[in-house]
Write a protein that holds these residues in place. Sequence first.
Motif, PDB file in Angstrom:
ATOM      1  N   ALA A  62      18.560   1.204  -7.709  1.00 14.11           N
ATOM      2  CA  ALA A  62      17.129   0.971  -7.474  1.00 14.11           C
ATOM      3  C   ALA A  62      16.921  -0.073  -6.376  1.00 14.11           C
ATOM      4  N   LEU A  63      17.715  -1.140  -6.404  1.00 14.81           N
ATOM      5  CA  LEU A  63      17.588  -2.174  -5.370  1.00 14.81           C
ATOM      6  C   LEU A  63      18.010  -1.644  -4.012  1.00 14.81           C
ATOM      7  N   GLY A  64      19.034  -0.790  -3.981  1.00 14.57           N
ATOM      8  CA  GLY A  64      19.463  -0.205  -2.716  1.00 14.57           C
ATOM      9  C   GLY A  64      18.374   0.632  -2.080  1.00 14.57           C
ATOM     10  N   VAL A  65      17.688   1.426  -2.889  1.00 20.49           N
ATOM     11  CA  VAL A  65      16.580   2.231  -2.373  1.00 20.49           C
ATOM     12  C   VAL A  65      15.451   1.334  -1.902  1.00 20.49           C
ATOM     13  N   LEU A  66      15.169   0.278  -2.667  1.00 19.37           N
ATOM     14  CA  LEU A  66      14.122  -0.665  -2.284  1.00 19.37           C
ATOM     15  C   LEU A  66      14.432  -1.296  -0.923  1.00 19.37           C
ATOM     16  N   GLY A  67      15.660  -1.731  -0.739  1.00 20.84           N
ATOM     17  CA  GLY A  67      16.046  -2.306   0.544  1.00 20.84           C
ATOM     18  C   GLY A  67      15.923  -1.292   1.665  1.00 20.84           C
ATOM     19  N   GLY A  68      16.258  -0.038   1.370  1.00 20.31           N
ATOM     20  CA  GLY A  68      16.131   1.015   2.373  1.00 20.31           C
ATOM     21  C   GLY A  68      14.698   1.207   2.837  1.00 20.31           C
ATOM     22  N   LEU A  69      13.735   0.994   1.938  1.00 18.55           N
ATOM     23  CA  LEU A  69      12.327   1.112   2.320  1.00 18.55           C
ATOM     24  C   LEU A  69      11.947   0.042   3.346  1.00 18.55           C
ATOM     25  N   PHE A  70      12.460  -1.160   3.158  1.00 21.62           N
ATOM     26  CA  PHE A  70      12.190  -2.231   4.123  1.00 21.62           C
ATOM     27  C   PHE A  70      12.810  -1.905   5.480  1.00 21.62           C
ATOM     28  N   VAL A  71      14.034  -1.396   5.471  1.00 22.72           N
ATOM     29  CA  VAL A  71      14.688  -1.032   6.723  1.00 22.72           C
ATOM     30  C   VAL A  71      13.914   0.080   7.424  1.00 22.72           C
ATOM     31  N   ALA A  72      13.434   1.060   6.650  1.00 22.31           N
ATOM     32  CA  ALA A  72      12.644   2.146   7.233  1.00 22.31           C
ATOM     33  C   ALA A  72      11.350   1.619   7.830  1.00 22.31           C
ATOM     34  N   ALA A  73      10.725   0.659   7.157  1.00 21.54           N
ATOM     35  CA  ALA A  73       9.492   0.071   7.682  1.00 21.54           C
ATOM     36  C   ALA A  73       9.755  -0.638   9.007  1.00 21.54           C
ATOM     37  N   ALA A  74      10.880  -1.355   9.090  1.00 16.81           N
ATOM     38  CA  ALA A  74      11.220  -2.057  10.327  1.00 16.81           C
ATOM     39  C   ALA A  74      11.557  -1.076  11.438  1.00 16.81           C
ATOM     40  N   TRP A  75      12.265  -0.021  11.109  1.00 13.48           N
ATOM     41  CA  TRP A  75      12.697   0.961  12.111  1.00 13.48           C
ATOM     42  C   TRP A  75      11.514   1.681  12.732  1.00 13.48           C
ATOM     43  N   THR A  76      10.509   1.991  11.905  1.00 11.82           N
ATOM     44  CA  THR A  76       9.353   2.759  12.376  1.00 11.82           C
ATOM     45  C   THR A  76       8.156   1.893  12.717  1.00 11.82           C
ATOM     46  N   SER A  77       8.280   0.568  12.505  1.00 14.62           N
ATOM     47  CA  SER A  77       7.149  -0.359  12.694  1.00 14.62           C
ATOM     48  C   SER A  77       5.957   0.031  11.833  1.00 14.62           C
ATOM     49  N   ASP A  78       6.231   0.606  10.681  1.00 12.17           N
ATOM     50  CA  ASP A  78       5.190   1.067   9.770  1.00 12.17           C
ATOM     51  C   ASP A  78       5.336   0.340   8.440  1.00 12.17           C
ATOM     52  N   ALA A  79       4.500  -0.674   8.227  1.00 13.67           N
ATOM     53  CA  ALA A  79       4.584  -1.460   6.999  1.00 13.67           C
ATOM     54  C   ALA A  79       4.312  -0.625   5.758  1.00 13.67           C
ATOM     55  N   GLN A  80       3.620   0.507   5.922  1.00 15.12           N
ATOM     56  CA  GLN A  80       3.322   1.349   4.772  1.00 15.12           C
ATOM     57  C   GLN A  80       4.576   1.940   4.145  1.00 15.12           C
ATOM     58  N   LYS A  81       5.666   1.960   4.917  1.00 12.98           N
ATOM     59  CA  LYS A  81       6.907   2.508   4.372  1.00 12.98           C
ATOM     60  C   LYS A  81       7.615   1.518   3.445  1.00 12.98           C
ATOM     61  N   ALA A  82       7.237   0.245   3.547  1.00  9.41           N
ATOM     62  CA  ALA A  82       7.809  -0.746   2.642  1.00  9.41           C
ATOM     63  C   ALA A  82       7.155  -0.618   1.275  1.00  9.41           C
ATOM     64  N   GLY A  83       7.708  -1.281   0.294  1.00  7.97           N
ATOM     65  CA  GLY A  83       7.115  -1.199  -1.037  1.00  7.97           C
ATOM     66  C   GLY A  83       7.902  -2.009  -2.033  1.00  7.97           C
ATOM     67  N   GLY A  84       7.561  -1.824  -3.300  1.00  8.45           N
ATOM     68  CA  GLY A  84       8.241  -2.535  -4.370  1.00  8.45           C
ATOM     69  C   GLY A  84       9.091  -1.589  -5.190  1.00  8.45           C
ATOM     70  N   ILE A  85       9.459  -2.040  -6.378  1.00  7.68           N
ATOM     71  CA  ILE A  85      10.297  -1.222  -7.254  1.00  7.68           C
ATOM     72  C   ILE A  85       9.632   0.105  -7.582  1.00  7.68           C
TER      73      ILE A  85
END
Length: 274
Positions: free
Chosen positions: A211-234
Amino acid sequence: MSSDPARTAERTARRARRSSVLQTLARSGYAASGVVHLLLGYLAVRLAFGSTPAGSADQNGVFQELASAPGGAALLWVVAVGFGALALWQLLEALLGVAGTDTAKQAGARAKAAAKAVLYGVLAATAGRYAQGGSSGGGTQESLTADLMKAPAGRWLVAAVGLAIVGVGVFHVVKGWRKNFLDDLRGTGGGAVGQAVVRLGQVGYEAKGVALGVLGGLFVAAAWTSDAQKAGGIDDALRVIRDQPYGTVLLVATGVGIAAYGVYSFARARYARL
């Protein structure tokens, strides 16, 4: 001549760490963690079948569940005190050094204890707010990520946060696979903890790590696309798992695993090395 204030403070801190009262309260913090993870696992399973409202399969959703239960306010205060005591214990470990850790590894152990102190402190404060009838009081994860992206080198900061969370997730998986969590436990009257505790720890650490690995992946995706909407929580991370092929089965397994970590946390409350 007055004594050195620094030495006096250190002696006070060491006496506090030896206090049986603080140790007992710190153990109750692991029990509080058990309650939180059991409910989070329950919410994850409900999410797998579409019966959990959007954004509620996270720690705030857990505290809302507790608040709505009979005697919920009292239980939340117990959880808050437990997390608060555990935060204080970890802070003392960060300041005085982690018992049983080699000198060469003390710097890393102290940094880890400091991070845990912050985490448990936040959980204690959040539980306290819900006990008083409030809520998390914070903004959405997406808005926080968007604010961070506006900072100099913001995308790199968000990516670094994501990679750090992924690293923590991998650490949890490896800790469960190799049974390294047994180093955190003491024996029972000179014997080893039961196999049930070992299995619960393995499954729990691995599921939490995923679960934490997927969560971290969301942050990386947000940074890669410059789209904060891709970030999130658990909650968002669990939804990503659900949306994969055979996602319902995967999410149920993850939820059961998180609940297993909760049961393991109750055992840790008894057998933790303090």
